[in-house]
Structures are given as structure tokens and as C-alpha cells.
Design a protein around this motif. Structure first.
Motif, PDB file in Angstrom:
ATOM      1  N   GLY A 572       0.788  -1.232   0.000  1.00 60.22           N
ATOM      2  CA  GLY A 572       0.000   0.000   0.000  1.00 60.22           C
ATOM      3  C   GLY A 572       0.814   1.273   0.000  1.00 60.22           C
ATOM      4  N   THR A 573       2.122   1.158   0.212  1.00 66.28           N
ATOM      5  CA  THR A 573       3.064   2.294   0.280  1.00 66.28           C
ATOM      6  C   THR A 573       2.661   3.253   1.397  1.00 66.28           C
ATOM      7  OG1 THR A 573       1.947   3.799  -1.259  1.00 66.28           O
ATOM      8  CG2 THR A 573       3.378   2.094  -2.228  1.00 66.28           C
ATOM      9  N   GLU A 579      -4.996   1.717   8.829  1.00 61.80           N
ATOM     10  CA  GLU A 579      -4.855   0.262   8.834  1.00 61.80           C
ATOM     11  C   GLU A 579      -6.052  -0.345   8.095  1.00 61.80           C
ATOM     12  OE1 GLU A 579      -4.829  -3.279  12.160  1.00 61.80           O
ATOM     13  OE2 GLU A 579      -3.809  -1.381  12.615  1.00 61.80           O
ATOM     14  N   PRO A 580      -5.814  -1.339   7.216  1.00 60.57           N
ATOM     15  CA  PRO A 580      -6.921  -1.951   6.467  1.00 60.57           C
ATOM     16  C   PRO A 580      -8.061  -2.329   7.405  1.00 60.57           C
ATOM     17  CG  PRO A 580      -4.840  -2.769   5.654  1.00 60.57           C
ATOM     18  CD  PRO A 580      -4.515  -1.939   6.849  1.00 60.57           C
ATOM     19  N   TYR A 581      -9.271  -1.928   7.002  1.00 65.13           N
ATOM     20  CA  TYR A 581     -10.447  -2.077   7.871  1.00 65.13           C
ATOM     21  C   TYR A 581     -11.326  -3.217   7.354  1.00 65.13           C
ATOM     22  CZ  TYR A 581     -15.049  -0.898   9.809  1.00 65.13           C
ATOM     23  OH  TYR A 581     -16.279  -0.952  10.434  1.00 65.13           O
ATOM     24  N   TYR A 596     -12.079  -5.918   2.796  1.00 58.89           N
ATOM     25  CA  TYR A 596     -11.341  -4.843   3.492  1.00 58.89           C
ATOM     26  C   TYR A 596     -11.538  -3.506   2.750  1.00 58.89           C
ATOM     27  CZ  TYR A 596      -8.696  -7.986   6.562  1.00 58.89           C
ATOM     28  OH  TYR A 596      -8.327  -8.883   7.535  1.00 58.89           O
ATOM     29  N   ARG A 597     -11.464  -2.467   3.519  1.00 62.13           N
ATOM     30  CA  ARG A 597     -11.484  -1.114   2.944  1.00 62.13           C
ATOM     31  C   ARG A 597     -10.104  -0.482   3.130  1.00 62.13           C
ATOM     32  NH1 ARG A 597     -16.479   1.694   4.565  1.00 62.13           N
ATOM     33  NH2 ARG A 597     -17.207   0.590   2.706  1.00 62.13           N
ATOM     34  N   LEU A 598      -9.506  -0.056   2.016  1.00 60.74           N
ATOM     35  CA  LEU A 598      -8.193   0.592   2.033  1.00 60.74           C
ATOM     36  C   LEU A 598      -8.390   2.089   1.796  1.00 60.74           C
ATOM     37  CD1 LEU A 598      -6.199  -1.968  -0.188  1.00 60.74           C
ATOM     38  CD2 LEU A 598      -6.705  -2.076   2.262  1.00 60.74           C
ATOM     39  N   VAL A 599      -7.779   2.903   2.632  1.00 60.26           N
ATOM     40  CA  VAL A 599      -7.915   4.362   2.527  1.00 60.26           C
ATOM     41  C   VAL A 599      -6.548   4.966   2.199  1.00 60.26           C
ATOM     42  CG1 VAL A 599      -8.565   6.497   3.703  1.00 60.26           C
ATOM     43  CG2 VAL A 599      -9.805   4.385   4.185  1.00 60.26           C
ATOM     44  N   PHE A 600      -6.471   5.659   1.054  1.00 59.26           N
ATOM     45  CA  PHE A 600      -5.236   6.288   0.588  1.00 59.26           C
ATOM     46  C   PHE A 600      -5.374   7.809   0.665  1.00 59.26           C
ATOM     47  CE2 PHE A 600      -5.702   2.242  -1.620  1.00 59.26           C
ATOM     48  CZ  PHE A 600      -4.459   1.653  -1.411  1.00 59.26           C
ATOM     49  N   GLN A 601      -4.300   8.450   1.120  1.00 57.20           N
ATOM     50  CA  GLN A 601      -4.335   9.907   1.257  1.00 57.20           C
ATOM     51  C   GLN A 601      -2.913  10.439   1.277  1.00 57.20           C
ATOM     52  OE1 GLN A 601      -5.953  11.509   4.962  1.00 57.20           O
ATOM     53  NE2 GLN A 601      -7.140  13.007   3.797  1.00 57.20           N
TER      54      GLN A 601
END
Length: 628
Positions: A572-573, A579-581, A596-601
């Protein structure tokens, strides 16, 4: 302020050496920027004079008086102050038409000869950075630097006959010469004296020196070129005046014309200083032009400076300084400064010298006596304070209410106290914030709506928030605190997407806080369960929007789902900010699906799909590699 050592020495023949004088100034008078030798053999001190003493210390006489007071010696009136000249009746008329002019003295001197200044005057002026111009102009500059009182000299031809510069010859003597101090006319122009040709446009707020027709000078700031001293000047008009400091400062700042005169006027000057200055300038002109004839002084002084007294007690001085100063020491200090005073038992009544505008109340003498006594003699000692700590009841209830709501799963928010509607209107604000809020619920509902959009960042399925704050009404409840017509009351509001509850703090406390809950120390709250509220480390959020991706993967039953989570984190860099939810899972046959939900920002920019897609591709490839 540049101060010449030799100039001071003319006032104090027994003055200490330059090094000792530097220490005396530093420890008892003011901050000393520097002191250095100059080419003519003098030593110049650069004093940082603060505004509270600028009225008397922007002068050699003022500094000499201070030094003499600290040393307990008298000041030698060294320069010629004798104005015993044969006076001639004058035709000078002075009129003051503005309250900003507090005093105006004028004297006509005829038969002067403009030329070089005496060598001693040139040396003194050069020591403090003043260029010698001619004997008349130098004399006005000398008196200003010596006494602190600005002085101006006009060419009398250009005052009494303003048309003379255009070729109109002067009339026969005996005519009235007029000086009028008044405000300028809007839009008037004046070319100022000096090496640079500077024309200024005047406003009605600018105070001017005029001859009744033409503007001659900007009062307290600078003279006009029309009336300046020339090489062939024979008759002069000497101006010694006192102007309102605020008026001078405003004009100087507006025109960006900053002069030694305006600096002194804007810091206020004693009106009685005019007498001393007129006496000294007259004596200097007489010395340099012995054949000159002096006319009577015209002095317009509508409201004389009143005498002032300050009373204080020895116990007050001791208490404020924190050091036991005996009455004998206080008496010695007052005598050294030549104060007139009376002393009875513990009390002192001091007649304030006319020059000391800063001494107005007892606390000023704390500084005056402490400075002369020596602050180095005041030893630092922490006071012993015995008191019983007692928490504010309202503050305690607020903290306990917050602790209760946090334990119940709510998060605190702070909303605006200003809104677009309400009962109490404010004077000026943004168009949608002209009123003070009458409830917390409206702001809380907006907060819930906004935070619901950001749920992926919070690892939460719902938003539960609360606020403890003040509302403002004109008809509050019995528990509201009144300020005039405005009632202030502390409320508690809490809720989620379905419902928001709001009530006064006292009611919430009575209904929700157990009597066993109490405060330990001043920050830690503890109930009967023994649980405590712990602080969390705050990390600043990004101001840029996030991108979320949902991914569901089938893995063999019995395989640790943390292996899948590890892949998300590794690939995920640094853009994977949460943290993956895990938001869903179910089993089917010998496999389990994990969603899972991945959040990038990013903390640096707004992310695009083109930047996230390669990361998701690597995650897919890694999952395929494991055969899932």
C-alpha cells in the motif's frame, strides 16, 4: 539617541571615565547600544531611550541631569544662558487657532550675520552625526540636541513679505508681522526645506505655521523652503513652541517625513522647556552675532502646565521592590535628584519636576527609587504561598460530563458560536455569522452530516459526537448567567445520525453522573470501576481528500487473515494512511471471503486514480502469487 561624552563633560566636569559611565548607564538608566571613539577625539554613546523617558532623555541636558542624580552631584550650567540683551518693542503678533498648539513663543532678531559656526559647536554637532550648515541653523540644532526642545528659525523677509520672492520689494518698517498657527486647507501644497526637493500635499488635520496667508512650516515636523534661512538673511524670527504629540505623530506618519523635531514632539515635551530653550538660543545668537538687536518675546501660553505631586509610603516601596530600603536611602536618592519633598513617618510627598512627565503615580517612584538604588541589590526569592487547591465547580462538572460521554463512545466536537440566526445580534461579522447561537443541536447535526462522509477515515460504522458549550439567549432559564439583556447558559448536546439530545449542564450532570464519581488530583477522573481516562497522541490530519478502495478476497479456510492484511500494508506504500479495515466476512465451503477497505491519502497533494491503480495492481499480483 547619540550622546557626546565631551558634551556631557561640559555639564559634569567630574564625570567618570567612558567605561565606568557605560556601566552606570547600563545598570541604572537604560540599554546602551554601543559607545565608540570618533575621529575628533570624542566618545559617542548610543542610548536606547524608551518612550516613557523620551520627553527628557532625548537631550544632553536630560542625560546629564540623570547621571548627576545617580552620582549625587550637581549639574554645571556650562553654556551661556544669558539673554540680557537690550530689548526693542516688537510688532510681532501671534495667533493660535488650533488646540493642538499648546504654547508658541516668538522673537524677532535683526542684524544677524549668517556664516560659519564656532569650532566648539561644529565639533559637538559632528560628534553626534550632525552636519554643520551655518551659525543660525546650527544654533537651532544645538539647542534641540542640548535641551531636547526643537527650535525653528524663519527668514523674516519671507514671513512679513511672502511675495518678496516674486520680486515685490519690502515695505517700510513699522508694519505688523503676523504668525498664525492653524490647520491647513485640504489640498494645499508645501515644498519642504532640505537637500531633497520634497513637495507634500496637506490635509485639514495637518497643523501649520503661517503668516496669515502662506504656509511657512508643518508644525512640529519640518519647515518650508520658502521661509528657510539663506546666506543673505539678516533678520530672523525664532520659533520655540510646544505641540500636541498625537497631532505631530499623525502628520509625520502620513507624510513619511521623520525628523529629529517630530521624534521629540511625538513623545511629548514639558511646556515649561520653551523658556529655557528661548533663553539659550538667544544667548547663542548674541554670542555669534554681537551686533544683532533683539525684540521682545511674544509668548502665547493659554493653558499653563500645572504643578504635580505624588505621595507614597516607604512600606509600599519595600513591598513592590521586595527589598528592605531604609528611609535614609530613599531620602538620599530624592536629594540626589534634587526633588522637593516632605517626609512624615512612613509617608512621602514629592513635588514632580516640570521636566519629568513620566512621574504621575506611586508606582513610578518604585521604578525611580529601584533604578537608582540598583536592581542588582534586589535578590530573587520565590514567595511562599500556602493555599488549598479547590477546583471550580462548573469546570469540574464539564470535565465529568465529557468523561461520561467519551466512555459511552462519543467523540467531542467544537462548533461555531456564530450563526446566521439567533436572538443576540453582533455588531459586525460575516454575512452568515451575524448572531450568537441559541442551541448546540444545529451545529452538532451539521458536524454529524460532515463526519458521516469521512467515515472511511475513522474506522467507524457510525458517527457519535457531543459538545459542551455556551448558548446565548435573551430569555434564559433560571440557571443562566445574565450579562445585561444577554443570558449565557452552558449546555450539553450529544447524538448520532438518528437523534440529537440537548440539555443544560446541570440537568445532564444530575441525570447521568453517579455520586461516586470524583476528581483525583486535577486531571485524572476515576469512577467506581477504577477505569481512568487516558490521553491519546494526536497526529495532524491531511488537508487533501482521500480515496478509498474496497477489496474482497477468498482465502482457504484456516488461513490467518492477517497474512492478507500484511500484503495490503506492504504494497500500500506510504499513501495507505489507515490500517486496512475489515468490514465484512463470510464462509462458503472450504473458503472464507474477507472484505477490506483501504484508505489512501497524501499530505502533499490530491491523489488521482492513476496514482492508486498501480498500487492496487501490485496487491492483486501478490494475492495471485499466493494462489488465493
Amino acid at each position: 539617541m547619540l550622546i557626546s561624552y565631551n558634551w556631557l563633560k561640559s555639564y559634569i566636569p567630574d564625570i567618570p571615565s567612558e567605561e565606568k559611565l557605560a556601566d552606570l548607564i547600563t545598570f541604572h538608566l537604560c540599554e546602551l547600544e554601543s559607545f565608540e571613539k570618533v575621529p575628533n577625539g570624542d566618545t559617542v554613546f548610543d542610548l536606547k531611550i524608551l518612550p516613557d523617558r523620551a520627553h527628557d532623555l532625548l537631550s544632553h541636558y536630560g542625560v546629564a541631569t540623570e547621571i548627576a542624580g545617580l552620582l549625587g552631584i550637581k549639574v554645571n550650567e556650562s553654556f551661556p544662558k544669558d539673554s540680557s540683551v537690550s530689548l526693542i518693542k516688537t510688532n510681532l503678533k501671534i495667533s493660535i487657532e488650533t488646540k493642538a498648539c499648546r504654547r508658541y513663543m516668538g522673537r524677532i532678531v535683526k542684524g544677524v550675520k549668517v556664516g560659519p559656526s564656532p569650532e566648539w559647536m561644529v565639533k559637538f554637532l559632528e560628534s553626534v552625526g550632525q552636519r554643520s550648515i551655518n551659525n543660525i541653523v546650527d544654533a537651532t540644532n544645538f539647542v534641540m540636541l542640548d535641551l531636547g526642545q526643537p527650535i525653528h528659525a524663519f527668514d523674516l523677509r519671507k514671513v512679513s513679505h511672502p511675495l518678496a520672492l516674486m520680486g515685490t520689494p519690502p515695505q517700510a518698517g513699522g508694519e505688523e508681522i503676523q504668525i498664525v498657527v492653524k490647520n491647513a486647507k485640504e489640498g494645499d501644497k508645501l515644498e519642504l526645506v532640505g537637500s531633497e526637493k520634497l513637495k507634500v500635499i496637506l490635509k485639514e488635520t495637518d497643523m501649520m505655521i503661517t503668516d496669515g496667508v502662506e504656509n511657512l512650516a508643518i508644525a512640529g515636523v519640518k519647515g518650508g523652503l520658502l521661509s528657510g534661512i539663506a546666506d543673505d538673511t539678516t533678520d530672523i524670527l525664532i520659533e520655540v513652541a510646544n505641540f500636541d504629540p498625537v497631532s505631530v505623530r499623525k502628520t509625520a506618519r502620513r507624510l513619511s517625513v521623520f525628523t529629529d523635531a517630530s521624534k521629540r514632539y511625538e513623545n511629548d515635551l514639558s511646556m515649561t522647556l520653551c523658556d529655557k530653550a528661548m533663553e539659550e538660543i538667544s544667548a547663542l545668537v548674541k554670542e555669534m552675532c554681537p551686533n544683532a538687536s533683539f525684540e521682545e518675546i511674544v509668548d502665547i501660553y493659554p493653558n499653563k502646565q500645572e504643578a504635580r505631586k505624588v505621595s507614597f509610603t516607604s512600606s509600599y516601596i519595600v513591598k513592590m521592590l521586595g527589598v528592605d530600603i531604609k528611609d535614609e536611602e530613599i531620602k538620599k536618592i530624592l536629594n540626589n535628584y534634587h526633588y522637593e519633598f516632605t517626609h512624615s513617618r512612613d509617608g512621602w510627598e514629592v513635588i514632580i519636576p516640570e521636566m519629568r512627565l513620566d512621574l504621575t503615580m506611586p508606582c513610578d517612584f518604585v521604578e525611580e527609587i529601584g533604578r537608582a538604588y540598583g536592581y542588582d541589590k534586589v535578590k530573587g526569592e520565590l514567595p511562599k504561598i500556602d493555599f488549598e487547591r479547590k477546583d471550580d465547580e462548573t469546570w469540574t462538572r464539564i470535565v465529568l460530563a465529557k468523561d461520561k460521554l467519551i466512555k459511552d463512545g462519543y467523540r467531542e466536537v467544537l462548533t461555531y458560536a456564530f450563526t446566521d440566526k439567533g436572538e443576540v445580534e453582533i455588531l459586525a461579522s460575516a454575512s452568515d455569522k451575524n448572531f450568537l447561537r441559541t442551541n448546540l443541536s444545529d451545529g452538532l447535526k451539521e458536524s454529524i452530516k460532515l463526519n458521516t462522509l469521512n467515515l472511511p477515515l475513522f474506522d467507524m460504522k457510525e458517527v457519535k459526537v457531543f459538545e459542551v458549550g455556551t448558548i446565548f439567549t435573551k430569555n434564559g432559564s433560571a440557571s443562566a448567567e445574565s450579562f445585561g439583556e444577554i443570558k449565557e447558559e452552558i449546555h450539553v448536546a450529544y447524538g448520532d445520525k438518528k437523534n440529537v439530545i440537548e440539555m443544560p449542564l446541570d440537568k445532564f450532570f444530575a441525570e447521568n453522573i453517579s455520586p461516586e464519581v470524583h476528581v483525583l488530583g486535577s486531571t485524572v477522573l476515576q469512577g467506581t470501576s477504577g477505569e481512568t481516562s487516558l490521553s491519546r497522541t494526536f497526529k495532524m490530519w491531511s488537508f487533501y481528500p482521500f480515496i478509498s478502495r474496497d477489496i474482497a478476497v477468498w482465502i482457504p479456510k484456516g488461513t490467518d487473515k492477517d497474512n492478507l492484511k500484511k500484503i495490503f500494508i506492504e504494497e500500500g506504500t506510504g499513501l495507505l494512511v489507515k490500517e486496512p479495515y475489515l468490514f465484512d466476512s463470510f464462509e462458503k465451503g472450504d473458503k472464507t471471503s474477507y472484505a477490506y477497505r483501504l484508505v489512501f491519502q497524501s499530505y502533499e497533494k490530491t491523489l488521482t486514480d492513476e496514482e492508486i491503480n498501480p498500487i492496487m495492481t501490485k496487491i492483486y499480483e501478490k494475492i495471485i502469487f499466493f494462489g488465493w
